[in-house]
Design a protein around this motif. Structure first.
Motif, PDB file in Angstrom:
ATOM      1  N   TYR A  83       0.808  -1.222   0.000  1.00 46.39           N
ATOM      2  CA  TYR A  83       0.000   0.000   0.000  1.00 46.39           C
ATOM      3  C   TYR A  83       0.839   1.268   0.000  1.00 46.39           C
ATOM      4  CZ  TYR A  83       0.684   0.525   5.092  1.00 46.39           C
ATOM      5  OH  TYR A  83       1.212   0.682   6.349  1.00 46.39           O
ATOM      6  N   ALA A  84       2.154   1.141   0.087  1.00 45.53           N
ATOM      7  CA  ALA A  84       3.055   2.291   0.038  1.00 45.53           C
ATOM      8  C   ALA A  84       4.419   1.796  -0.439  1.00 45.53           C
ATOM      9  CB  ALA A  84       3.178   2.943   1.413  1.00 45.53           C
ATOM     10  N   ALA A  85       5.213   2.733  -0.926  1.00 46.36           N
ATOM     11  CA  ALA A  85       6.569   2.388  -1.350  1.00 46.36           C
ATOM     12  C   ALA A  85       7.366   1.887  -0.151  1.00 46.36           C
ATOM     13  CB  ALA A  85       7.247   3.614  -1.962  1.00 46.36           C
TER      14      ALA A  85
ATOM     15  N   PRO B  22       9.727   1.801   2.709  1.00 42.69           N
ATOM     16  CA  PRO B  22      10.280   2.929   3.457  1.00 42.69           C
ATOM     17  C   PRO B  22      11.755   2.716   3.814  1.00 42.69           C
ATOM     18  CG  PRO B  22       9.067   1.539   4.946  1.00 42.69           C
ATOM     19  CD  PRO B  22       8.950   0.920   3.580  1.00 42.69           C
ATOM     20  N   VAL B  23      12.580   2.613   2.792  1.00 39.97           N
ATOM     21  CA  VAL B  23      14.011   2.383   2.986  1.00 39.97           C
ATOM     22  C   VAL B  23      14.795   3.505   2.328  1.00 39.97           C
ATOM     23  CG1 VAL B  23      13.733  -0.121   3.149  1.00 39.97           C
ATOM     24  CG2 VAL B  23      14.121   0.906   0.930  1.00 39.97           C
ATOM     25  N   GLY B  24      16.076   3.594   2.646  1.00 40.13           N
ATOM     26  CA  GLY B  24      16.927   4.634   2.058  1.00 40.13           C
ATOM     27  C   GLY B  24      16.407   6.017   2.379  1.00 40.13           C
ATOM     28  N   ASP B  25      16.200   6.844   1.352  1.00 39.95           N
ATOM     29  CA  ASP B  25      15.731   8.217   1.543  1.00 39.95           C
ATOM     30  C   ASP B  25      14.318   8.298   2.101  1.00 39.95           C
ATOM     31  OD1 ASP B  25      18.140   9.141   0.586  1.00 39.95           O
ATOM     32  OD2 ASP B  25      17.397   9.587  -1.433  1.00 39.95           O
ATOM     33  N   LEU B  26      13.560   7.216   2.035  1.00 36.91           N
ATOM     34  CA  LEU B  26      12.175   7.212   2.539  1.00 36.91           C
ATOM     35  C   LEU B  26      12.066   6.688   3.969  1.00 36.91           C
ATOM     36  CD1 LEU B  26      10.299   5.875  -0.614  1.00 36.91           C
ATOM     37  CD2 LEU B  26      10.605   8.240   0.127  1.00 36.91           C
ATOM     38  N   ARG B  27      13.200   6.341   4.585  1.00 37.68           N
ATOM     39  CA  ARG B  27      13.191   5.675   5.892  1.00 37.68           C
ATOM     40  C   ARG B  27      12.371   6.429   6.943  1.00 37.68           C
ATOM     41  NH1 ARG B  27      18.302   3.966   6.335  1.00 37.68           N
ATOM     42  NH2 ARG B  27      17.626   1.904   5.694  1.00 37.68           N
ATOM     43  N   PHE B  28      12.586   7.681   7.150  1.00 36.47           N
ATOM     44  CA  PHE B  28      11.874   8.422   8.200  1.00 36.47           C
ATOM     45  C   PHE B  28      10.909   9.445   7.608  1.00 36.47           C
ATOM     46  CE2 PHE B  28      15.905   7.112  10.244  1.00 36.47           C
ATOM     47  CZ  PHE B  28      15.362   6.265  11.180  1.00 36.47           C
ATOM     48  N   ARG B  29      10.394   9.158   6.466  1.00 35.92           N
ATOM     49  CA  ARG B  29       9.480  10.071   5.782  1.00 35.92           C
ATOM     50  C   ARG B  29       8.065   9.500   5.755  1.00 35.92           C
ATOM     51  NH1 ARG B  29      12.527  13.991   4.345  1.00 35.92           N
ATOM     52  NH2 ARG B  29      14.601  13.708   3.498  1.00 35.92           N
ATOM     53  N   ALA B  30       7.118  10.381   5.451  1.00 35.99           N
ATOM     54  CA  ALA B  30       5.736   9.935   5.304  1.00 35.99           C
ATOM     55  C   ALA B  30       5.663   8.927   4.169  1.00 35.99           C
ATOM     56  CB  ALA B  30       4.838  11.140   5.013  1.00 35.99           C
ATOM     57  N   PRO B  31       4.702   8.021   4.204  1.00 35.97           N
ATOM     58  CA  PRO B  31       4.601   7.015   3.145  1.00 35.97           C
ATOM     59  C   PRO B  31       4.361   7.646   1.779  1.00 35.97           C
ATOM     60  CG  PRO B  31       2.665   6.963   4.560  1.00 35.97           C
ATOM     61  CD  PRO B  31       3.634   7.904   5.195  1.00 35.97           C
ATOM     62  N   GLN B  32       4.940   7.023   0.775  1.00 33.22           N
ATOM     63  CA  GLN B  32       4.785   7.459  -0.610  1.00 33.22           C
ATOM     64  C   GLN B  32       3.944   6.428  -1.349  1.00 33.22           C
ATOM     65  OE1 GLN B  32       6.188  10.502  -1.645  1.00 33.22           O
ATOM     66  NE2 GLN B  32       6.454  10.612   0.568  1.00 33.22           N
ATOM     67  N   ASP B  33       3.359   6.815  -2.467  1.00 37.06           N
ATOM     68  CA  ASP B  33       2.557   5.885  -3.255  1.00 37.06           C
ATOM     69  C   ASP B  33       3.387   4.668  -3.645  1.00 37.06           C
ATOM     70  OD1 ASP B  33       0.312   7.472  -3.168  1.00 37.06           O
ATOM     71  OD2 ASP B  33       0.684   8.416  -5.106  1.00 37.06           O
ATOM     72  N   PRO B  34       2.754   3.512  -3.731  1.00 44.07           N
ATOM     73  CA  PRO B  34       3.492   2.315  -4.139  1.00 44.07           C
ATOM     74  C   PRO B  34       3.846   2.394  -5.624  1.00 44.07           C
ATOM     75  CG  PRO B  34       1.162   1.819  -3.961  1.00 44.07           C
ATOM     76  CD  PRO B  34       1.348   3.227  -3.472  1.00 44.07           C
ATOM     77  N   PRO B  35       4.916   1.709  -6.015  1.00 48.29           N
ATOM     78  CA  PRO B  35       5.287   1.713  -7.433  1.00 48.29           C
ATOM     79  C   PRO B  35       4.312   0.880  -8.259  1.00 48.29           C
ATOM     80  CG  PRO B  35       6.645   0.152  -6.231  1.00 48.29           C
ATOM     81  CD  PRO B  35       5.807   0.879  -5.202  1.00 48.29           C
ATOM     82  N   ALA B  36       4.258   1.160  -9.543  1.00 45.51           N
ATOM     83  CA  ALA B  36       3.465   0.330 -10.462  1.00 45.51           C
ATOM     84  C   ALA B  36       4.214  -0.981 -10.671  1.00 45.51           C
ATOM     85  CB  ALA B  36       3.265   1.055 -11.789  1.00 45.51           C
ATOM     86  N   LEU B  37       3.482  -2.079 -10.654  1.00 47.45           N
ATOM     87  CA  LEU B  37       4.079  -3.395 -10.831  1.00 47.45           C
ATOM     88  C   LEU B  37       3.433  -4.069 -12.038  1.00 47.45           C
ATOM     89  CD1 LEU B  37       3.974  -4.505  -7.088  1.00 47.45           C
ATOM     90  CD2 LEU B  37       5.927  -3.568  -8.338  1.00 47.45           C
ATOM     91  N   ALA B  38       4.254  -4.574 -12.934  1.00 48.32           N
ATOM     92  CA  ALA B  38       3.752  -5.232 -14.144  1.00 48.32           C
ATOM     93  C   ALA B  38       3.364  -6.676 -13.840  1.00 48.32           C
ATOM     94  CB  ALA B  38       4.823  -5.196 -15.226  1.00 48.32           C
ATOM     95  N   GLY B  39       2.435  -7.194 -14.598  1.00 42.65           N
ATOM     96  CA  GLY B  39       2.031  -8.584 -14.439  1.00 42.65           C
ATOM     97  C   GLY B  39       1.143  -8.786 -13.225  1.00 42.65           C
ATOM     98  N   VAL B  40       0.868 -10.038 -12.936  1.00 38.63           N
ATOM     99  CA  VAL B  40       0.032 -10.397 -11.786  1.00 38.63           C
ATOM    100  C   VAL B  40       0.945 -10.807 -10.642  1.00 38.63           C
ATOM    101  CG1 VAL B  40      -1.739 -11.966 -10.920  1.00 38.63           C
ATOM    102  CG2 VAL B  40      -1.883 -11.102 -13.267  1.00 38.63           C
ATOM    103  N   GLN B  41       0.777 -10.156  -9.508  1.00 39.87           N
ATOM    104  CA  GLN B  41       1.580 -10.443  -8.315  1.00 39.87           C
ATOM    105  C   GLN B  41       0.909 -11.546  -7.510  1.00 39.87           C
ATOM    106  OE1 GLN B  41       4.475  -8.550  -8.294  1.00 39.87           O
ATOM    107  NE2 GLN B  41       3.520  -7.901 -10.207  1.00 39.87           N
ATOM    108  N   LYS B  42       1.674 -12.502  -7.077  1.00 44.83           N
ATOM    109  CA  LYS B  42       1.135 -13.560  -6.217  1.00 44.83           C
ATOM    110  C   LYS B  42       0.979 -13.006  -4.813  1.00 44.83           C
ATOM    111  CE  LYS B  42       0.798 -16.767  -9.226  1.00 44.83           C
ATOM    112  NZ  LYS B  42      -0.523 -17.092  -9.710  1.00 44.83           N
ATOM    113  N   ALA B  43      -0.209 -13.106  -4.270  1.00 45.89           N
ATOM    114  CA  ALA B  43      -0.521 -12.614  -2.921  1.00 45.89           C
ATOM    115  C   ALA B  43      -0.911 -13.799  -2.052  1.00 45.89           C
ATOM    116  CB  ALA B  43      -1.621 -11.570  -3.000  1.00 45.89           C
TER     117      ALA B  43
END
Length: 180
Positions: free
Chosen positions: A48-50, A52-73
Motif C-alpha cells: 500500500y506504500a513504497a 520505506p528504505v533509504g531516503d524514505l526511511r523516516f518520511r511519510a509514506p509514498q505511493d506504491p510503485p506500479a508493478l507489471a504482471g500479476v503479483q502472487k498474494a
C-alpha cells in the motif's frame, strides 16, 4: 521408521487452497488464494506504500510503485522491524472477502490495525477470515501493518526538519485509494 501420509490426508492438503480471482488495485494486479475449508478469499502482502528504505526511511509514506504482471498474494509478509526481527520493507496489507469470487454487492469493510504499543506485532498474526466468519460473511476484512518503534515514531529536530514525525501513524491514511 518410515512415515507416510494417508492418501486421503494428502488429497485434502492438495485441495485446501485454490487460486482466487485477480484483483486490480490501481498500481498492480494481485492473485490470492481461496481456502477450501472456509470459502474465504485471502490476499496476503498487498503493497500500500513504497518501501520505506533509504531516503524514505523516516518520511511519510509514498505511493506504491506500479508493478507489471500479476503479483502472487499467497504468502504473509514479514512484520515491520522490531526487537525480534522483521524488516523495513513491510508496508503491506492483507485483504479477505467471503466466497471465491469478488463480491457483487457492496460490503462494509473492517480495517484491523494490530496492537502492540507501537513496538511489536504485525498483520501475519491476525486472521481476517475470523472477522468474516463472525460477521456471517457480511464484511470484507483488511489487516494493515505499519512501521513500529523508531522507524515509525522517531522524534527529534533532525527528523522534524528532514522527515516526518509519527510516520507510523501516517500510514493509516495513504495517499492512494484502491478500487476493486
Amino acid at each position: 521408521m518410515r512415515t507416510s501420509i494417508p492418501l486421503l490426508a494428502f488429497l485434502s492438503l492438495a485441495v485446501a487452497q485454490a487460486p482466487a480471482p485477480i484483483i486490480d488495485v490501481g498500481n498492480a494486479k494481485y492473485q490470492g488464494i481461496v481456502s477450501a475449508a472456509t470459502n474465504i478469499s485471502n490476499y496476503y502482502g498487498i503493497r500500500y506504500a513504497a518501501a520505506p528504505v533509504g531516503d524514505l526511511r523516516f518520511r511519510a509514506p509514498q505511493d506504491p510503485p506500479a508493478l507489471a504482471g500479476v503479483q502472487k498474494a499467497t504468502v504473509k509478509q514479514q512484520q515491520c522491524l522490531q526487537g525480534r526481527g522483521g524488516g523495513e520493507d513491510c508496508l503491506f496489507l492483507n485483504v479477505h472477502f467471503p466466497g471465491s469470487t469478488v463480491p457483487t454487492c457492496l460490503l462494509p469493510v473492517v480495517v484491523w490495525i494490530h496492537g502492540g504499543g507501537y513496538l511489536i506485532g504485525g498483520a501475519a498474526s491476525w486472521n481476517g477470515g475470523d472477522l468474516i466468519s463472525e460477521a456471517k460473511n457480511g464484511v470484507v476484512a483488511v489487516i494493515i501493518q505499519y512501521r513500529l518503534g523508531v522507524f515509525g515514531f522517531l522524534a527529534g529536530s533532525q527528523v522534524k526538519a528532514n522527515g516526518a514525525l509519527n510516520a507510523g501513524l501516517r500510514e493509516y491514511s495513504p495517499a492512494t485509494t484502491y478500487h476493486s
